[in-house]
Motif scaffolding. Structure first.
Motif, PDB file in Angstrom:
ATOM      1  N   VAL A   1       1.015  -1.154  -0.045  1.00  0.00           N
ATOM      2  CA  VAL A   1       0.046  -0.114   0.052  1.00  0.00           C
ATOM      3  C   VAL A   1       0.821   1.133  -0.023  1.00  0.00           C
ATOM      4  N   ALA A   2       2.167   1.225   0.882  1.00  0.00           N
ATOM      5  CA  ALA A   2       2.886   2.372   0.967  1.00  0.00           C
ATOM      6  C   ALA A   2       4.040   2.579  -0.155  1.00  0.00           C
ATOM      7  N   ALA A   3       3.735   1.555  -1.151  1.00  0.00           N
ATOM      8  CA  ALA A   3       4.925   1.766  -2.223  1.00  0.00           C
ATOM      9  C   ALA A   3       4.464   3.033  -3.209  1.00  0.00           C
ATOM     10  N   PRO A   4       5.599   3.472  -3.663  1.00  0.00           N
ATOM     11  CA  PRO A   4       5.515   4.755  -4.477  1.00  0.00           C
ATOM     12  C   PRO A   4       5.035   4.162  -5.718  1.00  0.00           C
ATOM     13  N   SER A   5       4.099   5.300  -6.519  1.00  0.00           N
ATOM     14  CA  SER A   5       3.549   4.598  -7.719  1.00  0.00           C
ATOM     15  C   SER A   5       4.529   5.027  -9.060  1.00  0.00           C
ATOM     16  N   ALA A   6       4.345   4.155  -9.982  1.00  0.00           N
ATOM     17  CA  ALA A   6       5.053   4.477 -11.004  1.00  0.00           C
ATOM     18  C   ALA A   6       4.604   5.837 -11.836  1.00  0.00           C
ATOM     19  N   PRO A   7       5.367   6.768 -12.261  1.00  0.00           N
ATOM     20  CA  PRO A   7       5.189   7.843 -12.936  1.00  0.00           C
ATOM     21  C   PRO A   7       4.483   7.696 -14.280  1.00  0.00           C
ATOM     22  N   ALA A   8       4.450   6.575 -14.707  1.00  0.00           N
ATOM     23  CA  ALA A   8       3.898   6.302 -16.212  1.00  0.00           C
ATOM     24  C   ALA A   8       2.419   6.370 -16.094  1.00  0.00           C
ATOM     25  N   ASP A   9       1.878   6.871 -17.274  1.00  0.00           N
ATOM     26  CA  ASP A   9       0.193   6.839 -17.439  1.00  0.00           C
ATOM     27  C   ASP A   9      -0.287   6.614 -18.709  1.00  0.00           C
ATOM     28  N   SER A  10       0.395   5.853 -19.344  1.00  0.00           N
ATOM     29  CA  SER A  10       0.179   5.288 -20.709  1.00  0.00           C
ATOM     30  C   SER A  10       0.618   3.662 -20.707  1.00  0.00           C
ATOM     31  N   ASP A  11      -0.388   3.061 -21.750  1.00  0.00           N
ATOM     32  CA  ASP A  11      -0.172   1.776 -22.142  1.00  0.00           C
ATOM     33  C   ASP A  11       0.489   1.489 -23.381  1.00  0.00           C
ATOM     34  N   ARG A  12       0.810   2.721 -23.947  1.00  0.00           N
ATOM     35  CA  ARG A  12       1.560   2.740 -25.191  1.00  0.00           C
ATOM     36  C   ARG A  12       2.938   2.167 -25.050  1.00  0.00           C
ATOM     37  N   THR A  13       3.297   1.245 -25.952  1.00  0.00           N
ATOM     38  CA  THR A  13       4.573   0.393 -26.009  1.00  0.00           C
ATOM     39  C   THR A  13       5.532   0.974 -27.077  1.00  0.00           C
ATOM     40  N   THR A  14       6.686   1.225 -26.550  1.00  0.00           N
ATOM     41  CA  THR A  14       7.716   1.624 -27.699  1.00  0.00           C
ATOM     42  C   THR A  14       8.722   0.595 -27.766  1.00  0.00           C
ATOM     43  N   GLU A  15       9.515   0.675 -29.111  1.00  0.00           N
ATOM     44  CA  GLU A  15      10.314  -0.454 -29.213  1.00  0.00           C
ATOM     45  C   GLU A  15      11.181  -0.755 -28.084  1.00  0.00           C
ATOM     46  N   ALA A  16      11.597   0.076 -27.465  1.00  0.00           N
ATOM     47  CA  ALA A  16      12.760  -0.161 -26.247  1.00  0.00           C
ATOM     48  C   ALA A  16      11.926  -0.708 -25.230  1.00  0.00           C
ATOM     49  N   GLU A  17      10.733  -0.524 -25.008  1.00  0.00           N
ATOM     50  CA  GLU A  17       9.881  -1.011 -24.164  1.00  0.00           C
ATOM     51  C   GLU A  17       9.611  -2.612 -24.100  1.00  0.00           C
ATOM     52  N   GLU A  18       9.663  -3.099 -25.372  1.00  0.00           N
ATOM     53  CA  GLU A  18       9.155  -4.236 -25.803  1.00  0.00           C
ATOM     54  C   GLU A  18      10.371  -5.320 -25.019  1.00  0.00           C
ATOM     55  N   THR A  19      11.443  -4.538 -24.965  1.00  0.00           N
ATOM     56  CA  THR A  19      12.463  -5.597 -24.373  1.00  0.00           C
ATOM     57  C   THR A  19      12.574  -5.598 -22.988  1.00  0.00           C
ATOM     58  N   VAL A  20      11.593  -4.899 -22.294  1.00  0.00           N
ATOM     59  CA  VAL A  20      11.404  -5.024 -20.658  1.00  0.00           C
ATOM     60  C   VAL A  20      10.911  -6.328 -20.451  1.00  0.00           C
ATOM     61  N   THR A  21      11.460  -7.073 -19.540  1.00  0.00           N
ATOM     62  CA  THR A  21      11.066  -8.382 -19.306  1.00  0.00           C
ATOM     63  C   THR A  21      10.006  -8.390 -17.974  1.00  0.00           C
ATOM     64  N   GLU A  22       9.609  -6.968 -17.430  1.00  0.00           N
ATOM     65  CA  GLU A  22       8.574  -7.158 -16.488  1.00  0.00           C
ATOM     66  C   GLU A  22       7.879  -5.936 -16.617  1.00  0.00           C
ATOM     67  N   SER A  23       6.499  -6.059 -16.710  1.00  0.00           N
ATOM     68  CA  SER A  23       5.410  -5.037 -16.891  1.00  0.00           C
ATOM     69  C   SER A  23       4.145  -5.248 -16.430  1.00  0.00           C
ATOM     70  N   VAL A  24       3.366  -4.181 -16.115  1.00  0.00           N
ATOM     71  CA  VAL A  24       1.910  -4.511 -15.778  1.00  0.00           C
ATOM     72  C   VAL A  24       1.237  -3.448 -16.753  1.00  0.00           C
ATOM     73  N   THR A  25       0.215  -3.450 -16.786  1.00  0.00           N
ATOM     74  CA  THR A  25      -0.744  -2.509 -17.663  1.00  0.00           C
ATOM     75  C   THR A  25      -2.136  -2.460 -17.106  1.00  0.00           C
ATOM     76  N   VAL A  26      -2.816  -1.359 -17.255  1.00  0.00           N
ATOM     77  CA  VAL A  26      -4.111  -1.300 -16.793  1.00  0.00           C
ATOM     78  C   VAL A  26      -5.030  -0.790 -18.169  1.00  0.00           C
ATOM     79  N   ASP A  27      -6.134  -1.821 -18.112  1.00  0.00           N
ATOM     80  CA  ASP A  27      -7.013  -1.282 -19.179  1.00  0.00           C
ATOM     81  C   ASP A  27      -8.131  -0.133 -18.841  1.00  0.00           C
ATOM     82  N   GLY A  28      -8.571   0.442 -19.560  1.00  0.00           N
ATOM     83  CA  GLY A  28      -9.484   1.680 -19.450  1.00  0.00           C
ATOM     84  C   GLY A  28     -10.652   1.395 -20.215  1.00  0.00           C
ATOM     85  N   PRO A  29     -11.885   1.627 -19.917  1.00  0.00           N
ATOM     86  CA  PRO A  29     -12.082   2.067 -18.434  1.00  0.00           C
ATOM     87  C   PRO A  29     -12.218   0.934 -17.477  1.00  0.00           C
TER      88      PRO A  29
END
Length: 154
Positions: free
Chosen positions: A19-47
């Motif tokens: 609960v106390a963990a800081p939030s990631a500043p990201a506010d987008s689910d768009r994926t760039t080519e560099a992000e595709e190499t990231v091995t760990e991620s979480v996204t949130v669908d809207g709405p």
């Protein structure tokens, strides 16, 4: 210290840290080519969805690797009109490096959330056993995301 109080303390500490963990500043689910190499991620669908009976459903995708203990995708939701955050369930995560879907559903206290703007925090957290503490599980965070979404009718 007896085993049960030690485990209760560890789980309580893990939940507090979650609960106390800081939030990631990201506010987008768009994926760039560099992000595709990231091995760990979480996204949130809207709405996110709010049913007439008060159940809230949030969903998205996750990817994680190298878990040694129980791992979960947890979510919470909040609105500016409310001072609280509300936990919206947890899904067991499979950390095999592949992308998976997750969906959490929960019913916060009556009439606390309304349709409109909301923010969802999603976290992949593992209860990883520690060698130096006799295997006592401590939280290990694989990925975090905070995203503004609409809370709409289910």
């Amino acid at each position: 210290m007896p085993l049960r109080p030690a485990l209760a303390t560890a789980v309580g500490a893990a939940l507090f840290l979650l609960v106390a963990a800081p939030s990631a500043p990201a506010d987008s689910d768009r994926t760039t080519e560099a992000e595709e190499t990231v091995t760990e991620s979480v996204t949130v669908d809207g709405p996110a969805r709010l049913a007439a009976d008060g159940n809230v459903t949030v969903s998205g995708t996750y990817r994680c690797v190298d878990s040694k203990g129980p791992t979960f995708v947890s979510a919470s939701i909040g609105q500016r009109s409310s001072s609280g955050r509300y936990a919206i369930g947890g899904t067991v995560a499979e950390c095999d490096g592949k992308k998976h879907r997750w969906e959490n559903k929960s019913k916060p206290a009556a009439s606390t959330l309304k349709h409109g703007k909301a923010d969802v925090e999603a976290t992949i957290v593992e209860l990883r056993p520690t060698e130096g503490l006799g295997g006592l599980p401590l939280p290990h965070f694989h990925a975090l995301l905070k995203k503004n979404v609409a809370l709409s009718k289910a």
